[in-house]
Write a protein that holds these residues in place. Structure first.
Motif, PDB file in Angstrom:
ATOM      1  N   LEU A  23     -37.832 -10.356 -30.492  1.00  0.00           N
ATOM      2  CA  LEU A  23     -38.052  -9.262 -31.336  1.00  0.00           C
ATOM      3  C   LEU A  23     -38.354  -9.441 -32.691  1.00  0.00           C
ATOM      4  N   ILE A  24     -37.590 -10.787 -33.134  1.00  0.00           N
ATOM      5  CA  ILE A  24     -37.606 -11.339 -34.471  1.00  0.00           C
ATOM      6  C   ILE A  24     -39.007 -12.085 -34.578  1.00  0.00           C
ATOM      7  N   TYR A  25     -39.522 -12.821 -33.328  1.00  0.00           N
ATOM      8  CA  TYR A  25     -40.711 -13.325 -33.274  1.00  0.00           C
ATOM      9  C   TYR A  25     -41.849 -12.322 -33.508  1.00  0.00           C
TER      10      TYR A  25
ATOM     11  N   SER B 240     -42.663 -15.910 -36.401  1.00  0.00           N
ATOM     12  CA  SER B 240     -42.582 -17.273 -37.110  1.00  0.00           C
ATOM     13  C   SER B 240     -41.296 -17.749 -36.440  1.00  0.00           C
ATOM     14  N   THR B 241     -41.391 -18.974 -35.788  1.00  0.00           N
ATOM     15  CA  THR B 241     -40.024 -19.661 -35.248  1.00  0.00           C
ATOM     16  C   THR B 241     -39.048 -20.009 -36.098  1.00  0.00           C
ATOM     17  N   LEU B 242     -39.366 -20.177 -37.625  1.00  0.00           N
ATOM     18  CA  LEU B 242     -38.308 -20.411 -38.386  1.00  0.00           C
ATOM     19  C   LEU B 242     -37.538 -19.154 -38.564  1.00  0.00           C
ATOM     20  N   ALA B 243     -38.288 -18.115 -38.669  1.00  0.00           N
ATOM     21  CA  ALA B 243     -37.475 -16.842 -38.834  1.00  0.00           C
ATOM     22  C   ALA B 243     -36.434 -16.554 -37.553  1.00  0.00           C
ATOM     23  N   VAL B 244     -36.933 -17.188 -36.415  1.00  0.00           N
ATOM     24  CA  VAL B 244     -35.923 -16.923 -35.016  1.00  0.00           C
ATOM     25  C   VAL B 244     -34.730 -17.730 -35.472  1.00  0.00           C
ATOM     26  N   SER B 245     -34.972 -19.163 -35.897  1.00  0.00           N
ATOM     27  CA  SER B 245     -33.961 -20.113 -36.121  1.00  0.00           C
ATOM     28  C   SER B 245     -32.972 -19.559 -37.202  1.00  0.00           C
TER      29      SER B 245
ATOM     30  N   PHE C 249     -39.063 -21.571 -27.693  1.00  0.00           N
ATOM     31  CA  PHE C 249     -39.725 -21.085 -26.309  1.00  0.00           C
ATOM     32  C   PHE C 249     -40.694 -20.098 -26.614  1.00  0.00           C
ATOM     33  N   PRO C 250     -40.489 -19.111 -27.364  1.00  0.00           N
ATOM     34  CA  PRO C 250     -41.533 -17.923 -27.877  1.00  0.00           C
ATOM     35  C   PRO C 250     -42.825 -18.578 -28.206  1.00  0.00           C
ATOM     36  N   ALA C 251     -42.860 -19.747 -29.063  1.00  0.00           N
ATOM     37  CA  ALA C 251     -43.851 -20.096 -29.628  1.00  0.00           C
ATOM     38  C   ALA C 251     -44.630 -20.812 -28.429  1.00  0.00           C
TER      39      ALA C 251
ATOM     40  N   TYR D 281     -32.346 -27.027 -36.846  1.00  0.00           N
ATOM     41  CA  TYR D 281     -33.161 -28.273 -36.918  1.00  0.00           C
ATOM     42  C   TYR D 281     -34.535 -28.105 -36.148  1.00  0.00           C
ATOM     43  N   ILE D 282     -34.350 -27.458 -34.815  1.00  0.00           N
ATOM     44  CA  ILE D 282     -35.685 -27.445 -34.034  1.00  0.00           C
ATOM     45  C   ILE D 282     -36.763 -26.596 -35.099  1.00  0.00           C
ATOM     46  N   GLY D 283     -36.274 -25.426 -35.578  1.00  0.00           N
ATOM     47  CA  GLY D 283     -37.205 -24.341 -36.409  1.00  0.00           C
ATOM     48  C   GLY D 283     -38.142 -25.247 -37.472  1.00  0.00           C
ATOM     49  N   LEU D 284     -37.042 -26.322 -38.165  1.00  0.00           N
ATOM     50  CA  LEU D 284     -37.620 -26.903 -39.388  1.00  0.00           C
ATOM     51  C   LEU D 284     -38.574 -28.000 -38.845  1.00  0.00           C
ATOM     52  N   MET D 285     -38.382 -28.459 -37.624  1.00  0.00           N
ATOM     53  CA  MET D 285     -39.130 -29.570 -37.227  1.00  0.00           C
ATOM     54  C   MET D 285     -40.449 -29.098 -36.922  1.00  0.00           C
ATOM     55  N   SER D 286     -40.514 -27.853 -36.066  1.00  0.00           N
ATOM     56  CA  SER D 286     -41.699 -27.475 -35.578  1.00  0.00           C
ATOM     57  C   SER D 286     -42.494 -26.620 -36.829  1.00  0.00           C
ATOM     58  N   THR D 287     -41.792 -26.328 -37.782  1.00  0.00           N
ATOM     59  CA  THR D 287     -42.693 -25.981 -39.152  1.00  0.00           C
ATOM     60  C   THR D 287     -43.274 -27.215 -39.961  1.00  0.00           C
ATOM     61  N   ILE D 288     -42.377 -28.401 -40.183  1.00  0.00           N
ATOM     62  CA  ILE D 288     -43.091 -29.423 -40.785  1.00  0.00           C
ATOM     63  C   ILE D 288     -43.689 -30.424 -40.097  1.00  0.00           C
ATOM     64  N   ALA D 289     -43.586 -30.500 -38.809  1.00  0.00           N
ATOM     65  CA  ALA D 289     -44.207 -31.358 -37.788  1.00  0.00           C
ATOM     66  C   ALA D 289     -44.996 -30.668 -36.684  1.00  0.00           C
TER      67      ALA D 289
END
Length: 449
Positions: free
Chosen positions: A59-61, A66-71, A262-264, A404-412
Protein backbone atom coordinates in the motif's frame (compact mmCIF):
# COMPACT_ATOMS: atom_id res chain seq x y z
CA UNK A 1 -7.68 -23.77 36.30
CA UNK A 2 -4.37 -24.94 37.66
CA UNK A 3 -1.12 -23.15 37.05
CA UNK A 4 1.26 -25.83 35.76
CA UNK A 5 4.92 -25.36 36.49
CA UNK A 6 7.34 -27.14 34.24
CA UNK A 7 10.24 -24.79 34.92
CA UNK A 8 12.16 -27.24 37.11
CA UNK A 9 14.87 -29.34 35.46
CA UNK A 10 13.81 -32.79 34.24
CA UNK A 11 16.37 -35.51 33.78
CA UNK A 12 16.17 -37.86 30.83
CA UNK A 13 15.22 -40.71 33.17
CA UNK A 14 12.19 -38.77 34.30
CA UNK A 15 11.07 -37.73 30.85
CA UNK A 16 9.96 -39.45 27.72
CA UNK A 17 12.09 -41.97 25.81
CA UNK A 18 14.63 -40.42 23.48
CA UNK A 19 13.13 -39.78 20.04
CA UNK A 20 15.15 -40.20 16.87
CA UNK A 21 12.54 -39.27 14.30
CA UNK A 22 13.31 -36.55 11.78
CA UNK A 23 9.77 -35.21 12.09
CA UNK A 24 8.86 -32.54 14.62
CA UNK A 25 8.18 -33.71 18.18
CA UNK A 26 4.52 -32.97 18.98
CA UNK A 27 4.78 -34.02 22.63
CA UNK A 28 4.23 -30.42 23.87
CA UNK A 29 0.85 -30.33 22.10
CA UNK A 30 -0.16 -33.68 23.61
CA UNK A 31 1.02 -32.97 27.14
CA UNK A 32 -0.15 -29.35 27.51
CA UNK A 33 -3.65 -28.44 26.26
CA UNK A 34 -2.98 -24.80 27.21
CA UNK A 35 0.12 -24.70 25.00
CA UNK A 36 -1.82 -26.43 22.22
CA UNK A 37 -4.58 -23.79 22.33
CA UNK A 38 -2.07 -20.94 22.36
CA UNK A 39 -0.13 -22.51 19.50
CA UNK A 40 -3.22 -23.03 17.36
CA UNK A 41 -4.77 -19.64 18.03
CA UNK A 42 -1.52 -17.84 17.33
CA UNK A 43 -1.04 -19.76 14.07
CA UNK A 44 -4.47 -18.78 12.74
CA UNK A 45 -4.25 -15.16 13.83
CA UNK A 46 -0.70 -14.92 12.54
CA UNK A 47 -1.83 -15.63 8.98
CA UNK A 48 -3.90 -12.45 9.07
CA UNK A 49 -1.03 -10.52 10.66
CA UNK A 50 1.32 -11.58 7.87
CA UNK A 51 -1.25 -10.53 5.29
CA UNK A 52 -1.24 -7.07 6.88
CA UNK A 53 2.56 -6.87 7.00
CA UNK A 54 2.85 -7.55 3.27
CA UNK A 55 -0.16 -5.42 2.33
CA UNK A 56 1.16 -2.41 4.28
CA UNK A 57 4.34 -2.47 2.23
CA UNK A 58 2.39 -2.79 -0.99
CA UNK A 59 0.00 0.00 0.00
CA UNK A 60 2.75 2.45 0.90
CA UNK A 61 4.69 1.58 -2.26
CA UNK A 62 1.46 2.02 -4.26
CA UNK A 63 0.96 5.50 -2.77
CA UNK A 64 4.58 6.70 -2.89
CA UNK A 65 6.42 4.52 -5.43
CA UNK A 66 9.39 4.54 -3.02
CA UNK A 67 11.21 1.60 -1.40
CA UNK A 68 12.67 4.05 1.13
CA UNK A 69 9.13 5.10 2.11
CA UNK A 70 8.33 1.43 2.75
CA UNK A 71 11.40 1.12 4.98
CA UNK A 72 10.22 4.13 7.04
CA UNK A 73 7.58 1.82 8.54
CA UNK A 74 10.47 0.31 10.49
CA UNK A 75 11.99 3.65 11.45
CA UNK A 76 8.84 5.08 13.04
CA UNK A 77 8.07 1.87 14.97
CA UNK A 78 11.57 1.16 16.27
CA UNK A 79 11.91 3.58 19.20
CA UNK A 80 8.43 3.11 20.71
CA UNK A 81 8.70 -0.66 20.22
CA UNK A 82 11.91 -0.82 22.25
CA UNK A 83 10.59 1.37 25.09
CA UNK A 84 7.13 -0.18 25.41
CA UNK A 85 8.41 -3.68 24.71
CA UNK A 86 10.87 -3.48 27.62
CA UNK A 87 8.16 -2.07 29.87
CA UNK A 88 5.88 -4.94 28.87
CA UNK A 89 8.58 -7.37 29.93
CA UNK A 90 8.76 -5.72 33.34
CA UNK A 91 4.99 -6.06 33.65
CA UNK A 92 5.24 -9.76 32.78
CA UNK A 93 7.66 -10.32 35.67
CA UNK A 94 5.25 -8.78 38.21
CA UNK A 95 1.67 -9.34 37.00
CA UNK A 96 -0.29 -12.26 35.62
CA UNK A 97 1.22 -12.86 32.18
CA UNK A 98 -2.17 -13.84 30.80
CA UNK A 99 -3.56 -10.37 31.59
CA UNK A 100 -0.51 -8.63 30.13
CA UNK A 101 -0.95 -10.65 26.92
CA UNK A 102 -4.64 -9.69 26.73
CA UNK A 103 -3.77 -5.98 26.92
CA UNK A 104 -1.24 -6.39 24.11
CA UNK A 105 -3.74 -8.31 22.00
CA UNK A 106 -6.35 -5.57 22.40
CA UNK A 107 -3.93 -2.86 21.25
CA UNK A 108 -2.84 -4.90 18.24
CA UNK A 109 -6.43 -5.59 17.19
CA UNK A 110 -7.56 -1.96 17.46
CA UNK A 111 -4.61 -0.67 15.42
CA UNK A 112 -5.25 -3.30 12.75
CA UNK A 113 -8.88 -2.20 12.59
CA UNK A 114 -7.71 1.40 12.09
CA UNK A 115 -5.49 0.41 9.14
CA UNK A 116 -8.42 -1.49 7.68
CA UNK A 117 -10.68 1.59 7.89
CA UNK A 118 -8.10 3.77 6.12
CA UNK A 119 -7.77 1.21 3.35
CA UNK A 120 -11.53 1.05 2.80
CA UNK A 121 -11.63 4.87 2.68
CA UNK A 122 -8.86 4.84 0.02
CA UNK A 123 -6.83 7.34 2.03
CA UNK A 124 -3.58 8.36 0.31
CA UNK A 125 -2.09 10.03 3.39
CA UNK A 126 0.86 7.97 4.56
CA UNK A 127 1.49 9.22 8.11
CA UNK A 128 -1.62 7.58 9.67
CA UNK A 129 -0.41 4.27 8.26
CA UNK A 130 2.97 4.80 9.90
CA UNK A 131 1.31 5.71 13.20
CA UNK A 132 -1.09 2.76 13.29
CA UNK A 133 1.64 0.34 12.22
CA UNK A 134 3.79 1.66 15.07
CA UNK A 135 0.98 1.04 17.59
CA UNK A 136 0.42 -2.41 16.14
CA UNK A 137 4.10 -3.30 16.40
CA UNK A 138 4.35 -2.04 19.99
CA UNK A 139 1.26 -3.95 21.12
CA UNK A 140 2.35 -7.13 19.33
CA UNK A 141 5.74 -6.90 21.08
CA UNK A 142 4.07 -6.86 24.50
CA UNK A 143 1.83 -9.77 23.47
CA UNK A 144 4.75 -11.85 22.17
CA UNK A 145 6.88 -11.18 25.24
CA UNK A 146 4.15 -12.29 27.62
CA UNK A 147 3.29 -15.38 25.58
CA UNK A 148 6.92 -16.45 25.19
CA UNK A 149 7.63 -16.00 28.90
CA UNK A 150 4.60 -18.21 29.55
CA UNK A 151 5.80 -21.17 27.45
CA UNK A 152 8.31 -22.60 29.98
CA UNK A 153 5.45 -22.73 32.50
CA UNK A 154 3.28 -24.78 30.14
CA UNK A 155 5.75 -27.43 28.91
CA UNK A 156 8.54 -29.45 30.47
CA UNK A 157 12.04 -28.03 30.23
CA UNK A 158 13.31 -30.92 28.12
CA UNK A 159 10.55 -30.22 25.59
CA UNK A 160 11.46 -26.57 25.06
CA UNK A 161 13.35 -27.25 21.80
CA UNK A 162 10.31 -29.18 20.54
CA UNK A 163 8.02 -26.31 21.59
CA UNK A 164 10.28 -23.85 19.78
CA UNK A 165 10.22 -26.04 16.68
CA UNK A 166 6.42 -26.21 16.82
CA UNK A 167 6.34 -22.43 17.08
CA UNK A 168 8.56 -22.45 14.02
CA UNK A 169 5.95 -24.54 12.20
CA UNK A 170 3.30 -22.05 13.28
CA UNK A 171 5.40 -19.15 12.06
CA UNK A 172 6.19 -20.98 8.84
CA UNK A 173 2.50 -21.54 8.15
CA UNK A 174 1.81 -17.89 8.87
CA UNK A 175 4.46 -16.46 6.60
CA UNK A 176 3.88 -19.06 3.89
CA UNK A 177 0.13 -18.67 3.60
CA UNK A 178 -0.20 -15.01 4.64
CA UNK A 179 2.12 -13.31 2.12
CA UNK A 180 0.98 -15.51 -0.76
CA UNK A 181 -2.64 -14.74 0.02
CA UNK A 182 -1.80 -11.04 0.47
CA UNK A 183 -0.25 -10.73 -2.97
CA UNK A 184 -3.17 -12.44 -4.66
CA UNK A 185 -5.83 -10.55 -2.66
CA UNK A 186 -4.29 -7.13 -3.25
CA UNK A 187 -4.13 -7.84 -6.97
CA UNK A 188 -7.65 -9.29 -7.09
CA UNK A 189 -9.86 -7.37 -4.62
CA UNK A 190 -7.80 -4.44 -3.32
CA UNK A 191 -6.49 -3.34 0.05
CA UNK A 192 -9.71 -2.97 2.07
CA UNK A 193 -10.85 -6.61 1.92
CA UNK A 194 -7.25 -7.75 2.39
CA UNK A 195 -6.81 -5.92 5.71
CA UNK A 196 -10.26 -7.08 6.85
CA UNK A 197 -9.02 -10.67 7.06
CA UNK A 198 -6.54 -9.72 9.80
CA UNK A 199 -9.27 -8.02 11.80
CA UNK A 200 -11.36 -11.22 11.76
CA UNK A 201 -8.61 -13.79 12.36
CA UNK A 202 -7.06 -11.86 15.25
CA UNK A 203 -9.97 -12.93 17.45
CA UNK A 204 -8.25 -16.35 17.62
CA UNK A 205 -5.45 -14.77 19.62
CA UNK A 206 -7.94 -13.32 22.11
CA UNK A 207 -9.54 -16.72 22.64
CA UNK A 208 -6.24 -18.57 22.96
CA UNK A 209 -4.91 -16.14 25.59
CA UNK A 210 -8.27 -15.92 27.37
CA UNK A 211 -8.30 -19.69 27.88
CA UNK A 212 -4.83 -19.77 29.45
CA UNK A 213 -4.56 -20.47 33.17
CA UNK A 214 -3.30 -17.61 35.37
CA UNK A 215 0.48 -17.38 34.92
CA UNK A 216 1.83 -15.46 37.90
CA UNK A 217 5.62 -15.07 37.99
CA UNK A 218 7.65 -16.98 40.56
CA UNK A 219 9.94 -15.07 42.89
CA UNK A 220 10.03 -11.42 43.81
CA UNK A 221 10.69 -8.95 41.02
CA UNK A 222 10.98 -5.19 41.19
CA UNK A 223 7.90 -3.21 40.28
CA UNK A 224 8.04 -1.78 36.74
CA UNK A 225 10.43 1.15 36.69
CA UNK A 226 14.07 2.08 36.54
CA UNK A 227 15.18 -0.36 39.27
CA UNK A 228 13.51 -3.26 37.49
CA UNK A 229 15.11 -2.25 34.20
CA UNK A 230 18.54 -1.99 35.81
CA UNK A 231 18.09 -5.37 37.48
CA UNK A 232 17.39 -6.91 34.09
CA UNK A 233 20.36 -5.09 32.54
CA UNK A 234 22.70 -6.36 35.27
CA UNK A 235 21.51 -9.92 34.70
CA UNK A 236 21.96 -9.63 30.94
CA UNK A 237 25.46 -8.26 31.41
CA UNK A 238 26.38 -11.42 33.33
CA UNK A 239 24.46 -13.73 30.99
CA UNK A 240 27.08 -13.96 28.25
CA UNK A 241 25.41 -16.80 26.34
CA UNK A 242 22.00 -15.13 26.16
CA UNK A 243 23.62 -11.82 25.25
CA UNK A 244 25.72 -13.39 22.50
CA UNK A 245 22.61 -15.01 21.00
CA UNK A 246 21.02 -11.54 20.84
CA UNK A 247 24.06 -10.01 19.14
CA UNK A 248 24.19 -12.84 16.60
CA UNK A 249 20.57 -12.27 15.63
CA UNK A 250 21.04 -8.51 15.39
CA UNK A 251 23.90 -9.08 12.93
CA UNK A 252 21.81 -11.43 10.80
CA UNK A 253 18.69 -9.29 10.73
CA UNK A 254 20.40 -5.93 10.30
CA UNK A 255 22.34 -6.92 7.21
CA UNK A 256 20.26 -9.78 5.83
CA UNK A 257 16.58 -8.78 5.69
CA UNK A 258 15.71 -7.92 2.06
CA UNK A 259 11.89 -7.93 2.34
CA UNK A 260 11.43 -4.21 1.62
CA UNK A 261 13.06 -4.82 -1.76
CA UNK A 262 10.33 -7.20 -2.87
CA UNK A 263 7.82 -4.63 -4.23
CA UNK A 264 10.52 -2.95 -6.34
CA UNK A 265 12.02 -6.28 -7.39
CA UNK A 266 8.59 -7.47 -8.54
CA UNK A 267 7.89 -4.23 -10.37
CA UNK A 268 11.18 -3.41 -12.11
CA UNK A 269 13.68 -6.27 -11.88
CA UNK A 270 12.12 -9.76 -11.87
CA UNK A 271 8.63 -8.76 -12.98
CA UNK A 272 5.39 -10.22 -11.66
CA UNK A 273 4.37 -7.38 -9.34
CA UNK A 274 2.41 -8.30 -6.22
CA UNK A 275 2.45 -12.01 -7.02
CA UNK A 276 6.25 -12.02 -7.13
CA UNK A 277 6.23 -10.30 -3.72
CA UNK A 278 4.09 -13.12 -2.38
CA UNK A 279 6.30 -15.80 -3.94
CA UNK A 280 9.53 -14.38 -2.53
CA UNK A 281 8.07 -13.84 0.92
CA UNK A 282 6.51 -17.29 0.95
CA UNK A 283 9.78 -18.92 -0.16
CA UNK A 284 11.49 -17.61 2.97
CA UNK A 285 8.59 -18.94 5.03
CA UNK A 286 8.63 -22.37 3.39
CA UNK A 287 12.28 -22.75 4.37
CA UNK A 288 11.40 -22.04 7.99
CA UNK A 289 8.42 -24.35 7.85
CA UNK A 290 10.39 -27.27 6.40
CA UNK A 291 13.18 -26.87 8.94
CA UNK A 292 10.58 -27.07 11.72
CA UNK A 293 8.66 -29.99 10.25
CA UNK A 294 11.90 -31.99 10.03
CA UNK A 295 13.24 -30.78 13.37
CA UNK A 296 13.08 -34.05 15.28
CA UNK A 297 16.86 -34.33 15.54
CA UNK A 298 17.28 -30.78 16.84
CA UNK A 299 16.05 -31.81 20.28
CA UNK A 300 19.18 -33.93 20.72
CA UNK A 301 21.69 -31.16 19.92
CA UNK A 302 23.67 -30.25 23.03
CA UNK A 303 26.04 -27.66 21.50
CA UNK A 304 23.25 -25.19 20.83
CA UNK A 305 25.51 -22.12 20.70
CA UNK A 306 27.62 -23.70 17.98
CA UNK A 307 24.43 -24.61 16.12
CA UNK A 308 23.31 -20.95 16.21
CA UNK A 309 26.62 -19.79 14.76
CA UNK A 310 26.53 -22.32 11.95
CA UNK A 311 22.90 -21.58 11.09
CA UNK A 312 23.50 -17.83 10.84
CA UNK A 313 26.59 -18.40 8.68
CA UNK A 314 24.45 -20.40 6.24
CA UNK A 315 21.90 -17.59 6.39
CA UNK A 316 24.54 -15.05 5.38
CA UNK A 317 25.62 -17.09 2.37
CA UNK A 318 21.98 -17.51 1.28
CA UNK A 319 21.30 -13.75 1.43
CA UNK A 320 24.50 -13.17 -0.56
CA UNK A 321 23.22 -15.63 -3.20
CA UNK A 322 19.89 -13.78 -3.38
CA UNK A 323 21.75 -10.51 -3.99
CA UNK A 324 23.85 -12.10 -6.71
CA UNK A 325 20.67 -13.20 -8.54
CA UNK A 326 19.48 -9.58 -8.49
CA UNK A 327 22.89 -8.37 -9.63
CA UNK A 328 22.87 -10.73 -12.61
CA UNK A 329 19.39 -9.57 -13.57
CA UNK A 330 20.47 -5.94 -13.37
CA UNK A 331 23.48 -6.67 -15.58
CA UNK A 332 21.18 -8.41 -18.06
CA UNK A 333 19.29 -5.14 -18.43
CA UNK A 334 16.09 -6.23 -16.71
CA UNK A 335 15.55 -2.72 -15.41
CA UNK A 336 11.95 -2.46 -16.68
CA UNK A 337 10.55 -5.93 -16.21
CA UNK A 338 6.97 -4.76 -15.74
CA UNK A 339 4.54 -5.53 -12.95
CA UNK A 340 2.34 -7.99 -14.86
CA UNK A 341 2.87 -11.71 -14.25
CA UNK A 342 3.36 -12.19 -17.99
CA UNK A 343 6.57 -10.15 -17.73
CA UNK A 344 8.15 -12.24 -14.96
CA UNK A 345 11.63 -13.70 -15.53
CA UNK A 346 10.86 -17.18 -14.19
CA UNK A 347 14.39 -18.70 -13.94
CA UNK A 348 15.65 -15.73 -11.94
CA UNK A 349 12.56 -15.79 -9.74
CA UNK A 350 13.09 -19.49 -8.99
CA UNK A 351 16.76 -18.94 -8.11
CA UNK A 352 15.90 -15.99 -5.87
CA UNK A 353 13.17 -18.02 -4.18
CA UNK A 354 15.57 -20.95 -3.64
CA UNK A 355 18.10 -18.67 -1.93
CA UNK A 356 15.39 -17.25 0.31
CA UNK A 357 14.11 -20.75 1.11
CA UNK A 358 17.57 -21.70 2.41
CA UNK A 359 17.78 -18.42 4.32
CA UNK A 360 14.40 -19.02 5.95
CA UNK A 361 15.39 -22.52 7.04
CA UNK A 362 18.68 -21.36 8.52
CA UNK A 363 17.03 -18.44 10.30
CA UNK A 364 14.44 -20.74 11.85
CA UNK A 365 17.05 -23.23 13.11
CA UNK A 366 18.88 -20.31 14.71
CA UNK A 367 15.63 -19.07 16.27
CA UNK A 368 14.82 -22.50 17.73
CA UNK A 369 18.14 -22.72 19.55
CA UNK A 370 18.28 -19.06 20.58
CA UNK A 371 14.82 -19.29 22.09
CA UNK A 372 15.67 -22.53 23.86
CA UNK A 373 18.87 -21.08 25.34
CA UNK A 374 16.92 -18.16 26.77
CA UNK A 375 13.97 -20.15 28.12
CA UNK A 376 16.09 -22.92 29.63
CA UNK A 377 18.71 -20.73 31.32
CA UNK A 378 16.86 -17.58 32.46
CA UNK A 379 15.18 -17.72 35.91
CA UNK A 380 11.39 -17.34 35.92
CA UNK A 381 11.43 -14.07 37.86
CA UNK A 382 13.67 -12.57 35.15
CA UNK A 383 12.13 -14.29 32.15
CA UNK A 384 9.61 -11.60 31.23
CA UNK A 385 12.23 -8.86 31.03
CA UNK A 386 14.79 -10.96 29.16
CA UNK A 387 12.10 -12.34 26.88
CA UNK A 388 11.02 -8.78 26.09
CA UNK A 389 14.60 -7.97 25.10
CA UNK A 390 14.55 -11.08 22.90
CA UNK A 391 11.32 -10.00 21.22
CA UNK A 392 12.64 -6.45 20.78
CA UNK A 393 15.79 -7.88 19.19
CA UNK A 394 13.97 -10.22 16.80
CA UNK A 395 11.43 -7.51 15.94
CA UNK A 396 13.70 -4.48 15.84
CA UNK A 397 16.53 -6.20 14.01
CA UNK A 398 14.52 -6.74 10.80
CA UNK A 399 13.25 -3.16 10.98
CA UNK A 400 16.80 -1.80 11.20
CA UNK A 401 17.51 -4.17 8.33
CA UNK A 402 14.61 -2.66 6.38
CA UNK A 403 16.17 0.76 6.80
CA UNK A 404 19.62 -0.50 5.78
CA UNK A 405 18.24 -2.19 2.66
CA UNK A 406 16.09 0.83 1.81
CA UNK A 407 19.07 3.19 2.03
CA UNK A 408 21.32 0.88 0.01
CA UNK A 409 18.72 0.52 -2.72
CA UNK A 410 18.40 4.32 -2.87
CA UNK A 411 22.08 5.28 -2.88
CA UNK A 412 23.39 2.26 -4.81
CA UNK A 413 21.18 -0.46 -6.38
CA UNK A 414 18.58 -3.05 -5.46
CA UNK A 415 21.18 -5.80 -5.35
CA UNK A 416 23.77 -3.90 -3.26
CA UNK A 417 22.15 -4.38 0.16
CA UNK A 418 21.89 -8.19 0.13
CA UNK A 419 25.28 -8.70 -1.56
CA UNK A 420 27.16 -6.55 0.94
CA UNK A 421 24.95 -7.61 3.85
CA UNK A 422 25.35 -11.34 3.25
CA UNK A 423 29.13 -11.02 3.19
CA UNK A 424 29.10 -8.91 6.36
CA UNK A 425 27.02 -11.50 8.22
CA UNK A 426 29.53 -14.28 7.51
CA UNK A 427 32.49 -12.16 8.59
CA UNK A 428 30.87 -10.66 11.71
CA UNK A 429 29.55 -13.99 13.01
CA UNK A 430 33.01 -15.51 12.63
CA UNK A 431 34.49 -12.61 14.61
CA UNK A 432 31.77 -12.85 17.29
CA UNK A 433 32.22 -16.53 18.07
CA UNK A 434 36.00 -16.20 18.18
CA UNK A 435 35.51 -13.56 20.87
CA UNK A 436 32.83 -15.43 22.86
CA UNK A 437 34.20 -18.96 23.18
CA UNK A 438 31.79 -19.81 26.00
CA UNK A 439 28.91 -19.54 23.54
CA UNK A 440 30.40 -22.35 21.45
CA UNK A 441 30.79 -24.41 24.63
CA UNK A 442 27.14 -23.98 25.71
CA UNK A 443 25.73 -27.37 26.79
CA UNK A 444 21.96 -27.89 26.68
CA UNK A 445 22.16 -30.44 29.51
CA UNK A 446 23.77 -27.86 31.77
CA UNK A 447 22.27 -24.52 30.65
CA UNK A 448 24.18 -21.45 31.79
CA UNK A 449 22.79 -18.02 30.89
Amino acid sequence: MSDPDHSAPVTPAEGSPVRRSLLADIAPLKESPAFARLWGGTAIAGIGSQITIVAIGLLIYDITGSTLAVSFVALFALGPMVVVGLYGGMLADVFDRRKVALVGALGAWLSTAGICVLAWLHSETVWPLYLLTMVNTVAATVLQSANAATTPRLVRKELLPAASALNGISTGIQITVGPAVAGVLVAAVGFGPTFSIDVVTFTCTFLAVLWLPPIRPHGDAERPGLRSLLEGAHFLRRAVNIRTSFVADIIAMTFGQPRVLFPAVGAVLLGGGAITVGVLTAAYAVGGLLSSVFSGSLGHVRAQGRAVARAITVYGFAILAFGIVLLVQALRGRGNAGSAWAHVHLPALLLAAAALLIAGGADNVSAIFRGTILQASAPDAMRGRIQSVFVVVVTAGPRVGDLYIGLMSTIAALWAGPVLGGALIVVLIFALIRRQRSFLAYDALHPVP
